[in-house]
Design a protein around this motif. Structure first.
Motif: not given
Length: 170
Positions: A17-27
């Motif tokens: 969940a933390r990785y997907c949230r940070s990945r979403y914000h980085s794209l």
């Protein structure tokens, strides 16, 4: 052994969940709309499943306490020595497998209710009379309207570019 597996499930879900949230914000670029959508959907599902995983973990802990109250050690002829209540191995096995079956069904139902596509499919299959209510998850990703605007802006730009290229070729 099961507690290690369940603890690992909760930990991996939290990290995902933390990785997907940070990945979403980085794209941020319009070329990564598909990646943004997938990251947002993975985050939403991972975040919505955390309460189910925690509930199952605590239910299994309660089951272990109950089983220990029935049989906390074995005697010389491999019979249960009851702590509070006597029970046979057959009774304990039924309790164990019945509890795990109920918890598995709970997890599947939870996923079907929380996942947007599954929920839409269930609503279409059940009809209007048994329609599931829309469940809003407390997602920290709240810019859904701007995501749609970004999608349509990039679509308009690609159409304009394709139209301009086709005029140049003529």
């Amino acid at each position: 052994n099961l507690f290690a597996f369940d603890s690992t499930t909760i930990l991996v879900n939290h990290i995902a969940a933390r990785y997907c949230r940070s990945r979403y914000h980085s794209l941020h670029s319009p070329t990564s709309l598909n990646g943004r959508y997938q990251a947002k959907e993975a985050y939403d599902v991972a975040k919505s499943m955390q309460p189910a995983f925690m509930s199952i973990y605590f239910a299994k802990t309660l089951l272990a306490i109950i089983l220990l109250s029935f049989c906390y050690k074995m005697d010389a002829v491999l019979q249960c020595v009851p702590f509070l209540f006597p029970a046979t191995f057959a009774d304990l096995e039924v309790l164990y497998f019945l509890t795990h079956t109920i918890l598995s069904i709970f997890l599947i139902v939870w996923l079907m209710i929380k996942h947007p596509r599954f929920r839409r499919r269930i609503n279409s299959m059940l009809g209007e009379s048994l329609k599931l209510n829309e469940i809003s998850s407390a997602s920290q990703i709240r810019d859904r309207r701007s995501e749609g605007n970004l999608y349509f802006e990039s679509l308009t730009a690609s159409w304009s570019l394709a139209h301009a290229n086709s005029k140049r070729k003529r």
